[in-house]
Design an enzyme around this catalytic site. Sequence first.
Site: not given
Length: 323
Positions: A42, A307
């Site tokens: 990510c 994330h």
Amino acid sequence: MALKDKLSTISQRQSRMSNRSSPWPPRNNTKHVGLKNQGATCYLNSLLQTIFMTPEFRSAIFSVSGQDLEYEGPINLLGDSSNLSDEQKQELFMPCELQRLLAYMQELDVSALPTEALTRSFNWDEGQEQVQHDLHELTRILFDNIEEHAPPGPLSTVISQLYKGSTVNQVKCSVCQRVSSREEAFCDLTIPVDGLHSVERSLQEFTADEHLTGSNQYFCEGCSALVDARKGMRLRKLPPVLILSLSRFRYNWDDGEGRREKITDKFAFGTSLDVSPFMEEGAAADEDCQYTLFSVVSHSGSAQGGHYHALIRDLYAPLRQVS
């Protein structure tokens, strides 16, 4: 190849997707293409989306051809390296894979694209794609690789023209007032956040003077002796795109083991930033010190995992609305 020639090749490859048992879904209402997460990529996807949304960078990378890059290696399909042999994967060339991926992101009517071919061109294996690498380190990998392999032209200069600035480190002797200075180039600035609550305060701390006294005295060549001195750093030359990397992670040695932890204090930044207070004396007059916020890459989670996602200003939106 030039972008115009590239589009015909992309169209041919997209038509080859018709033999898939299920078609790729089209773009959603945002008209943007997503990037698939390989497990822990990510952070890579956030950086790629920011680069893609930078008009000057996109234009520069589309300005060169595979022949210009002297690349005759394998061609992947839509960034998916699964159709390549292990030997071919070793031959993937990062600048070409980055160019190809950005072209697909611009032209293909799909909801998301894989990035395996690009990460294979980093010589990463599947294990590394499951580990979150340092975003600062990844930026340097991309920039260094582009500068190393780009032929003369827009792509060879885009990194220096967009992202490179310089700082000046100065030490001033308190006895003879002699000033020793050293200029250093940068593509991004890593600024502290621990105990600081805004980007302005971080830059103040980043450029704060340090007094060299006692056992930390400075050897002055003019005095030929150890003397008290003042050491400081200032910005000298500013890039059009200023990248600020926040030192959100630190090591806690209270338990004797150096446990890595994340600083979660509130940190404020506005949509504009004036860096003139942090410039070398006299340098602000020669530089445009006003910046407008373009992209924020944010991390949610802990020091052990989490994330990344990106919030990016869409500079192309007015053009699409007009058309």
